[in-house]
Design an enzyme around this catalytic site. Sequence first.
Site, PDB file in Angstrom:
ATOM      1  N   HIS A   1       0.837  -1.213   0.000  1.00 54.69           N
ATOM      2  CA  HIS A   1       0.000   0.000   0.000  1.00 54.69           C
ATOM      3  C   HIS A   1       0.869   1.259   0.000  1.00 54.69           C
ATOM      4  O   HIS A   1       0.697   2.158  -0.844  1.00 54.69           O
ATOM      5  CB  HIS A   1      -0.924  -0.010   1.215  1.00 54.69           C
ATOM      6  CG  HIS A   1      -1.801   1.203   1.321  1.00 54.69           C
ATOM      7  ND1 HIS A   1      -3.095   1.221   0.865  1.00 54.69           N
ATOM      8  CD2 HIS A   1      -1.563   2.442   1.831  1.00 54.69           C
ATOM      9  CE1 HIS A   1      -3.619   2.413   1.081  1.00 54.69           C
ATOM     10  NE2 HIS A   1      -2.702   3.177   1.669  1.00 54.69           N
ATOM     11  N   GLU A   2       1.804   1.327   0.927  1.00 53.13           N
ATOM     12  CA  GLU A   2       2.644   2.525   1.028  1.00 53.13           C
ATOM     13  C   GLU A   2       3.605   2.640  -0.150  1.00 53.13           C
ATOM     14  O   GLU A   2       3.952   3.748  -0.561  1.00 53.13           O
ATOM     15  CB  GLU A   2       3.422   2.507   2.356  1.00 53.13           C
ATOM     16  CG  GLU A   2       2.544   2.530   3.597  1.00 53.13           C
ATOM     17  CD  GLU A   2       1.548   3.681   3.605  1.00 53.13           C
ATOM     18  OE1 GLU A   2       1.848   4.745   3.024  1.00 53.13           O
ATOM     19  OE2 GLU A   2       0.465   3.513   4.180  1.00 53.13           O
TER      20      GLU A   2
ATOM     21  N   HIS B   1       1.965   4.684  -2.866  1.00 51.18           N
ATOM     22  CA  HIS B   1       2.116   6.129  -2.644  1.00 51.18           C
ATOM     23  C   HIS B   1       3.531   6.581  -3.001  1.00 51.18           C
ATOM     24  O   HIS B   1       3.724   7.580  -3.694  1.00 51.18           O
ATOM     25  CB  HIS B   1       1.829   6.467  -1.177  1.00 51.18           C
ATOM     26  CG  HIS B   1       0.411   6.252  -0.754  1.00 51.18           C
ATOM     27  ND1 HIS B   1      -0.661   6.695  -1.481  1.00 51.18           N
ATOM     28  CD2 HIS B   1      -0.112   5.651   0.355  1.00 51.18           C
ATOM     29  CE1 HIS B   1      -1.788   6.383  -0.850  1.00 51.18           C
ATOM     30  NE2 HIS B   1      -1.470   5.745   0.255  1.00 51.18           N
TER      31      HIS B   1
END
Length: 424
Positions: free
Chosen positions: A21-22, A25
């Site tokens: 997920h990170e 980003h």
Amino acid sequence: MEMLQIIILTVLMFFLIVTVHEWGHYYFAKRAGILVREFAIGFGPKIFSYKRNETQFTLRLLPFGGYARMAGEDPELIQIEPGQTVAVRLTGTEVTRIYLDRLDTRKNVIRGEVLAVDLEEKLMIELDVDGEHQRFPVHRQAMLNVKGKDTQIAPKDRQYGSKTVGQRAMAIFAGPLMNFVLAFVLFALHIQMAGVPLDPTHLEIGEVSQGMPAAESGLKTGDIIKSINGVAIGTDAEKMIDMISESKDKQMNWTIERDGQEMNVSITPRTMEGQEGGKVGTTIVSYQPTRKAGFGETFSIAGVQMVDTTKMIFQGFRQLINKFSMDDLGGPVRTAQVTGQIAKQGIAQLTQWAGILSLYLGLFNLFPIPALDGSRLVFLGVEALRGKPIDPNREGMVHFIGFAMLFLLMIAVTYNDILRLISG
């Protein structure tokens, strides 16, 4: 040894889901030219940290998620003001490091009082050095040093707010997007490992609870249920459950198959505290043979599972909203407990569960709740419609309040999970 293996698998699963997920980003922020100051897994005190290129990678104590901290998302913590005395170190003609404290201990530096400074657009600093006015260009990757810690400057074009709405939206949406991609991959892996289920052939005894009628009668996990009171059961689990419930305190005659041999078992269901109807203390498993999935079939079935699981998740959210109860919420402790139980069933089941959690995290983060990715996308949408950004201080306050509320909810849910775990 088995417990240690389960703990390791559980930790690795959480690490994988949050990291992916990170990373979404981080990757798309870097593609847009944004300076990513920190890539963190967890919150709170640092456990482990190392720096690569411009980004500090950290593992933190509280396993409640993570973040990719981009320059310009929040007000810069280190500011230089005119009248302040600093020391600068040059490489060639450019300033590469600016010291804000312990100036007397710095060597090979130029000390002076700041007359003017611009570390975002003009990238320069003007100093009064022993009464002489000197102007120095500042390197785009110059460091500010306070208390022995370096912080890289962020020129305007390296800040989050300088990018287009589309670039910023992609950097935010990429986190949930990577969770969706990971979920699809994990569902596909599960299909390859577990195979494609065919029509059920029979019912089996699953987990047997000690001290209950099933255990007292000698039933074992894997026993095939052929008939009850002379009535063939086949694959109708609902019919079997109804027969057990209606036979409270009445002896039942079960015909089972164990190791290829049929045998008769007498069992008397009884009630459990707080429940109605007869219970025998066992789970019922519908046995489904499987076949190996083809390459194309794997992806099509994985897509169907993604859709079905998404519907299931939204149905759960709807039920939670209609009838809210803290007992229906689970935090990291509850999730880890369930994950441990699933891990005991094998790597295939754990892979599928990891896919479900990854999909859940992606969907939940898109909700327009302050501090979540969905809320940040809403602010970007409003900015696109009105043609100018919302006051960053107001937006930051909304996200701060949302984060604080989510953190308090997480603490309450975790406390509830621990109490539930202790009470059994």
